[in-house]
Scaffold this motif. Structure first.
Motif, PDB file in Angstrom:
ATOM      1  N   LYS A 137       0.817  -1.215   0.000  1.00 14.95           N
ATOM      2  CA  LYS A 137       0.000   0.000   0.000  1.00 14.95           C
ATOM      3  C   LYS A 137       0.851   1.265   0.000  1.00 14.95           C
ATOM      4  O   LYS A 137       0.314   2.378  -0.058  1.00 14.95           O
ATOM      5  N   SER A 143      -2.873   2.645  -2.795  1.00 16.43           N
ATOM      6  CA  SER A 143      -3.520   3.498  -1.798  1.00 16.43           C
ATOM      7  C   SER A 143      -2.995   4.916  -1.910  1.00 16.43           C
ATOM      8  O   SER A 143      -1.995   5.170  -2.587  1.00 16.43           O
ATOM      9  N   TRP A 145      -1.834   6.571   0.614  1.00 15.82           N
ATOM     10  CA  TRP A 145      -1.016   6.815   1.804  1.00 15.82           C
ATOM     11  C   TRP A 145       0.240   7.619   1.504  1.00 15.82           C
ATOM     12  O   TRP A 145       0.614   8.516   2.275  1.00 15.82           O
ATOM     13  N   SER A 148       0.493  11.372   1.899  1.00 16.96           N
ATOM     14  CA  SER A 148       0.448  12.018   3.213  1.00 16.96           C
ATOM     15  C   SER A 148       1.741  12.760   3.543  1.00 16.96           C
ATOM     16  O   SER A 148       1.780  13.543   4.492  1.00 16.96           O
ATOM     17  N   PHE A 169       2.049  10.079  11.074  1.00 18.93           N
ATOM     18  CA  PHE A 169       1.615   9.367   9.878  1.00 18.93           C
ATOM     19  C   PHE A 169       0.842   8.081  10.208  1.00 18.93           C
ATOM     20  O   PHE A 169       1.179   7.370  11.151  1.00 18.93           O
ATOM     21  N   ASP A 170      -0.175   7.802   9.389  1.00 19.14           N
ATOM     22  CA  ASP A 170      -0.973   6.585   9.559  1.00 19.14           C
ATOM     23  C   ASP A 170      -0.138   5.343   9.262  1.00 19.14           C
ATOM     24  O   ASP A 170       0.817   5.391   8.485  1.00 19.14           O
ATOM     25  N   GLN A 171      -0.538   4.226   9.880  1.00 12.39           N
ATOM     26  CA  GLN A 171       0.022   2.934   9.518  1.00 12.39           C
ATOM     27  C   GLN A 171      -1.072   2.132   8.808  1.00 12.39           C
ATOM     28  O   GLN A 171      -2.186   2.602   8.657  1.00 12.39           O
ATOM     29  N   PHE A 172      -0.726   0.939   8.341  1.00 15.13           N
ATOM     30  CA  PHE A 172      -1.692   0.085   7.665  1.00 15.13           C
ATOM     31  C   PHE A 172      -2.235  -0.942   8.642  1.00 15.13           C
ATOM     32  O   PHE A 172      -1.504  -1.425   9.515  1.00 15.13           O
ATOM     33  N   PRO A 179       5.113   0.924   6.605  1.00 16.31           N
ATOM     34  CA  PRO A 179       4.985   2.382   6.658  1.00 16.31           C
ATOM     35  C   PRO A 179       5.965   3.027   7.632  1.00 16.31           C
ATOM     36  O   PRO A 179       6.451   4.134   7.389  1.00 16.31           O
TER      37      PRO A 179
END
Length: 211
Positions: A137, A143, A145, A148, A169-172, A179
């Motif tokens: 991703k 995605s 991501w 970001s 930051f977002d993770q999966f 990530p």
């Protein structure tokens, strides 16, 4: 006569000569193939790089052959290639950094675009071996991501980590290592660039944490 010929074929000199001939033909074919395919491969790589270049620059125009010359540097045990991006007037408007980081499945190679104010214009993944359906991703095709990172800088972002580690930051879901590795890799690449180019002045921090 036939018996003599068959006996000669079984001899060491015949076998050696036959092997040498086969090897020679194989080597010639390899040379011819390499000569024919090398320019095609180089052209394809250049096309792919230029396509990604437009993305990491977020559509900003450029007038020079960006990947023609690289400034190779070492930072924190890793090697980076830095490319200046110039406009038609010869002014450097951006920098592109090629770097690597270690993910779950192996080395992840990426391109990072940074404007002259030290703000990220884009990040794209060049290659990776991460788990399909999870770690992949990080690809824009899988995605959003990777987008970001846009508009982040060392000045306006202090928590360069995934949210699971208390960062920005977002993770999966089901995959944090990949990530996390990319965030760390981009952060290190930004630090390497700023160390190499002290004239790049990070922008002022805004109240929402982003420019």
């Amino acid at each position: 006569m036939l018996a003599v010929l068959e006996k000669w074929k079984e001899g060491i000199s015949y076998q050696s000569g036959l092997l040498a001939t086969v090897c020679g033909v194989a080597a010639l074919l390899l040379v011819v193939t390499d000569t024919y395919t090398k320019p095609l491969i180089a052209k394809r790589i250049e096309e792919d790089q230029n396509a990604l270049l437009t993305e990491v620059l977020n559509g900003a125009p450029y007038a020079n052959k960006v990947f023609a010359n690289a400034d190779n540097i070492q930072f924190d045990g890793r090697r980076y290639e830095i490319y200046p991006v110039k406009n038609a007037q010869g002014t450097t408007t951006h920098y592109v950094v090629r770097g690597t980081t270690e993910g779950y499945g192996g080395t992840i190679s990426f391109l990072l675009g940074v404007n002259s104010d030290g703000v990220i214009s884009g990040v794209r993944i060049l290659s990776h071996s991460e788990t399909p359906g999870l770690g992949d991703k990080i690809e824009l095709a899988k995605s959003q991501w990777i987008l970001s990172f846009n508009q982040h800088s060392l000045k306006n972002t202090s928590l360069w980590a995934v949210k699971k580690d208390g960062g920005t930051f977002d993770q999966f879901a089901g995959a944090t290592i990949t990530p996390r590795a990319v965030v760390n890799g981009v952060h290190q690449a930004m630090q390497a660039l700023m160390q190499q180019l002290p004239q790049v002045k990070p922008t002022e921090e805004t109240t929402d944490g982003k420019q």
